[in-house]
Write a protein that holds these residues in place. Structure first.
Motif, PDB file in Angstrom:
ATOM      1  N   ALA A 152      -5.570  -3.506  -4.739  1.00  0.00           N
ATOM      2  CA  ALA A 152      -4.507  -3.699  -3.687  1.00  0.00           C
ATOM      3  C   ALA A 152      -5.382  -3.792  -2.512  1.00  0.00           C
ATOM      4  O   ALA A 152      -4.810  -4.489  -1.611  1.00  0.00           O
ATOM      5  CB  ALA A 152      -4.138  -1.927  -3.796  1.00  0.00           C
ATOM      6  N   ASP A 153      -6.631  -3.358  -2.504  1.00  0.00           N
ATOM      7  CA  ASP A 153      -7.499  -3.722  -1.381  1.00  0.00           C
ATOM      8  C   ASP A 153      -7.552  -5.421  -1.135  1.00  0.00           C
ATOM      9  O   ASP A 153      -7.341  -5.729  -0.101  1.00  0.00           O
ATOM     10  CB  ASP A 153      -8.753  -3.175  -1.308  1.00  0.00           C
ATOM     11  CG  ASP A 153      -8.791  -1.537  -0.926  1.00  0.00           C
ATOM     12  OD1 ASP A 153      -8.005  -1.190  -0.250  1.00  0.00           O
ATOM     13  OD2 ASP A 153      -9.774  -1.199  -1.224  1.00  0.00           O
ATOM     14  N   ALA A 156       2.117   0.589  -9.705  1.00  0.00           N
ATOM     15  CA  ALA A 156       3.038   1.738  -9.011  1.00  0.00           C
ATOM     16  C   ALA A 156       4.296   2.104  -9.549  1.00  0.00           C
ATOM     17  O   ALA A 156       4.751   2.977  -9.326  1.00  0.00           O
ATOM     18  CB  ALA A 156       3.100   1.154  -7.520  1.00  0.00           C
ATOM     19  N   THR A 157       4.960   0.954  -9.865  1.00  0.00           N
ATOM     20  CA  THR A 157       6.213   1.129 -10.623  1.00  0.00           C
ATOM     21  C   THR A 157       6.438   2.253 -11.831  1.00  0.00           C
ATOM     22  O   THR A 157       7.126   2.825 -12.001  1.00  0.00           O
ATOM     23  CB  THR A 157       7.008  -0.151 -11.035  1.00  0.00           C
ATOM     24  OG1 THR A 157       7.204  -1.117  -9.801  1.00  0.00           O
ATOM     25  CG2 THR A 157       8.380   0.027 -11.672  1.00  0.00           C
ATOM     26  N   HIS A 190      -0.595  -6.424 -11.318  1.00  0.00           N
ATOM     27  CA  HIS A 190      -1.441  -5.146 -11.554  1.00  0.00           C
ATOM     28  C   HIS A 190      -0.688  -3.820 -10.629  1.00  0.00           C
ATOM     29  O   HIS A 190      -0.560  -2.803 -11.132  1.00  0.00           O
ATOM     30  CB  HIS A 190      -2.757  -5.317 -11.591  1.00  0.00           C
ATOM     31  CG  HIS A 190      -3.651  -4.233 -11.946  1.00  0.00           C
ATOM     32  ND1 HIS A 190      -5.023  -3.941 -11.875  1.00  0.00           N
ATOM     33  CD2 HIS A 190      -3.074  -2.922 -12.693  1.00  0.00           C
ATOM     34  CE1 HIS A 190      -5.343  -2.772 -12.584  1.00  0.00           C
ATOM     35  NE2 HIS A 190      -4.204  -2.203 -12.897  1.00  0.00           N
ATOM     36  N   VAL A 191      -1.008  -4.133  -9.392  1.00  0.00           N
ATOM     37  CA  VAL A 191      -0.873  -3.289  -8.428  1.00  0.00           C
ATOM     38  C   VAL A 191       0.925  -2.845  -8.480  1.00  0.00           C
ATOM     39  O   VAL A 191       1.107  -1.490  -8.617  1.00  0.00           O
ATOM     40  CB  VAL A 191      -1.003  -3.622  -6.949  1.00  0.00           C
ATOM     41  CG1 VAL A 191      -0.577  -2.611  -6.062  1.00  0.00           C
ATOM     42  CG2 VAL A 191      -2.489  -3.961  -6.815  1.00  0.00           C
ATOM     43  N   TYR A 214       0.769  -1.294   0.034  1.00  0.00           N
ATOM     44  CA  TYR A 214      -0.002   0.109  -0.232  1.00  0.00           C
ATOM     45  C   TYR A 214       0.772   1.296  -0.049  1.00  0.00           C
ATOM     46  O   TYR A 214       0.678   2.201  -0.853  1.00  0.00           O
ATOM     47  CB  TYR A 214      -0.819   0.006   1.289  1.00  0.00           C
ATOM     48  CG  TYR A 214      -2.207   0.271   0.731  1.00  0.00           C
ATOM     49  CD1 TYR A 214      -2.955  -0.773   0.320  1.00  0.00           C
ATOM     50  CD2 TYR A 214      -2.729   1.410   0.938  1.00  0.00           C
ATOM     51  CE1 TYR A 214      -4.588  -0.665  -0.163  1.00  0.00           C
ATOM     52  CE2 TYR A 214      -4.207   1.676   0.684  1.00  0.00           C
ATOM     53  CZ  TYR A 214      -5.041   0.802   0.049  1.00  0.00           C
ATOM     54  OH  TYR A 214      -6.424   0.751  -0.210  1.00  0.00           O
ATOM     55  N   GLY A 215       1.888   1.118   0.879  1.00  0.00           N
ATOM     56  CA  GLY A 215       2.923   2.350   0.995  1.00  0.00           C
ATOM     57  C   GLY A 215       3.452   2.651  -0.444  1.00  0.00           C
ATOM     58  O   GLY A 215       3.543   3.801  -0.650  1.00  0.00           O
TER      59      GLY A 215
END
Lengths: 281, 246
Positions: B203-204, B228-229, B223-224, B145-146
């Motif tokens: 992400a949840d 993010a990357t 996917h998350v 999450y961070g």
């Protein structure tokens, strides 16, 4: 809207160059371009042949902005240590570099204070201290005496004098013409985003340069008007334009005819005169 | 990495630790106060022996951990780049021989690490007071999450001054639209919007599975992490290429 355009000048090693201009003339934009904080839409800015950011990322610059914009919750010594660390001063030399900069700028008594407890003048001295932390080849001061009292304004001039070095270029942006005239070799006058004039201050101050003078006399005004070039009377005063030799010849001739001169002063500084004509024109 | 930036790591660590502890203190406030109140009424030994009380506290803990991670990530990540620009700090920071994108990458990594480490204090603290809870799922969830929220904040900060509001708006919009899109037929443009927004919904789901000890949906995880990357790299490229002051 363009903040600056068609600006072209160079600052060579060993030089102290001023940038003068009224508020909103584009001085701060020029400095942001020079520091690579902004990129030009057209044209090129180079520092030692490199793009500004490439140069700064390689060796850094000593920079004092007009306003000290660092987190005010930091303590003075902490702020200097952090900036010394970022500047790449080795751990073993960091404390000594900070102590030296604190000493040079006279802020030792505020060492342990949070920045938010410092006055504007002391914050500006801290800014000067961080700019002095490590010897850089490029030094940029933006309105450096903003908030400084007269004592520290004079001290600042000494510090700039001490920074003169054959391999160092110093750029000072200021609206204080008197200050620039005292410290700079050349002054770039900027207005409405353009270079209006570049004044060679040292050359203009030389004896051979024609300048405006104001002569106060107790008697013999007619003799002064007769012997001084471009002379005009203003009450008890006589204004003229002459180089130092012509001024002295005219004064000697007038005094021989009975003029009683009580004072001779430049009517306007070299830079003030250039600034007035450049900005009003 | 330049010598100055490497040496500055300790200051980044200090700053990050101070920020990362804020959400943990909030967590202890939210869960610790009821626990202390109950312990004061019945005593610690009785509270630990009371099955009903323990079940209630465990349910509270299970609800609290995701909330702390979400709020904590938002609090820690906001103002990451935008504040330095807005307040003019960049003028001082980057007159030193420092590469700005590396400076922010270091700050990001240190901030994320500190946030994850601080989140570990929640299960450790709960374990000391009531009953042991596994630490690793909290660490993994906080890291995931961070990373997602931090990368979003970094990109928002590279693009705009109001990064906090932008991040909050996007997180809320994603959190509402993506679960809806997964469950029901929505208008085409809403589905498209849900698909292009940062994957808060996936992400949840991943976080829920990790915290519950269930198998993680691998495509959702990829996917998350991929999204993010992508945001992080875009932010670093923007910092590298765009003007540092506005």
């Amino acid at each position: 809207m363009r903040a600056v355009e068609e600006v072209s000048f160079t600052v060579g090693p060993g030089e102290v160059v001023g940038i003068a201009g009224p508020n909103g003339a584009g001085k701060s934009t020029l400095i942001a371009l020079l520091l690579g904080l902004l990129g030009p839409d057209a044209g090129e800015v180079t520092v030692d042949g490199l793009a500004p950011r490439a140069f700064i990322e390689r060796e850094g610059v000593a920079y004092l902005p007009e306003l000290m914009t660092i987190p005010l919750e930091w303590h003075l010594e902490e702020a200097l240590t952090r900036l010394a660390t970022l500047q790449g001063i080795p751990a073993g030399a960091r404390a000594a570099a900070c102590a030296q900069a604190i000493e040079a700028t006279g802020i030792a008594e505020h060492r342990g204070k949070r920045l938010k407890a410092l006055s504007k003048g002391n914050l500006q001295r801290l800014g000067l201290a961080q700019a002095l932390l490590s010897p850089r080849r490029v030094v940029v001061f933006d309105e450096p005496t903003h908030g400084l009292d007269p004592v520290w304004t004079a001290r600042f001039r000494e510090i700039v004098g001490g920074l003169r070095a054959p391999d160092r270029a110093v750029l000072v942006a200021s609206h204080n013409l008197d200050e620039l005239e005292r410290i700079a070799d050349r002054v770039v006058i900027v207005d409405r985003g353009r270079v209006q004039r570049i004044v060679e201050v040292r050359a203009a101050q030389a004896d051979g340069a024609v300048r405006a003078w104001r002569i106060q006399a107790a008697a013999g005004h007619e003799a002064l008007l007769a012997h001084l070039p471009e002379a005009a009377r203003r009450g008890a005063l006589v204004d003229c334009r002459a180089d130092v030799a012509a001024l002295n010849r005219g004064l000697a001739a007038a005094i021989a005819e009975g003029a009683l001169v009580t004072a001779v002063v430049p009517a306007e500084s070299v830079l003030e005169e250039a600034f007035r004509t450049a900005v009003s024109g | 990495m330049s010598g100055g930036l490497a040496a500055y790591l300790r200051w980044h660590l200090r700053d990050a630790a101070l920020r990362a502890f804020a959400p943990v203190i909030i967590a202890f406030g939210l869960l610790g106060i009821p626990i202390l109140t109950m312990a004061q009424a019945s005593g610690w030994a009785a509270l630990r022996a009371d099955g009903d009380a323990q079940r209630g506290l465990l349910a509270g803990y299970a609800q609290l951990v995701p909330t702390v991670i979400t709020l904590g990530a938002l609090l820690v990540a906001s103002g990451f780049v935008a504040a330095d620009r807005d307040r003019g700090y960049v003028r001082f920071l980057f007159s030193a021989p420092v590469v700005p994108w590396r400076y922010y990458l270091q700050r990001f990594v240190v901030g994320l690490t500190a946030f994850v480490a601080a989140c570990a204090l929640v299960p450790i603290g709960f374990g000391l007071m009531i009953t042991a809870r596994p630490v690793a799922p909290v660490l993994v969830s906080a890291a995931l999450y961070g990373y997602l929220i931090g990368a979003l904040a970094m990109l928002a900060g590279a693009l705009t001054r109001r990064d906090g509001a932008v991040v909050l708006g996007i997180v809320m919009l994603s959190s509402i639209l993506q679960p809806l899109a997964a469950q029901a037929e929505l208008a085409g443009w809403v589905e498209f919007l849900a698909a292009i927004l940062p994957p808060l919904g996936p992400a949840d789901a991943v976080r829920g599975a990790v915290l519950a000890g269930r198998a993680v949906d691998r495509p959702a995880l990829v996917h998350v992490l991929g999204y993010a990357t992508g945001m992080l790299v875009s932010a670093l490229v923007l910092i590298r290429r765009a003007p540092l002051v506005r």
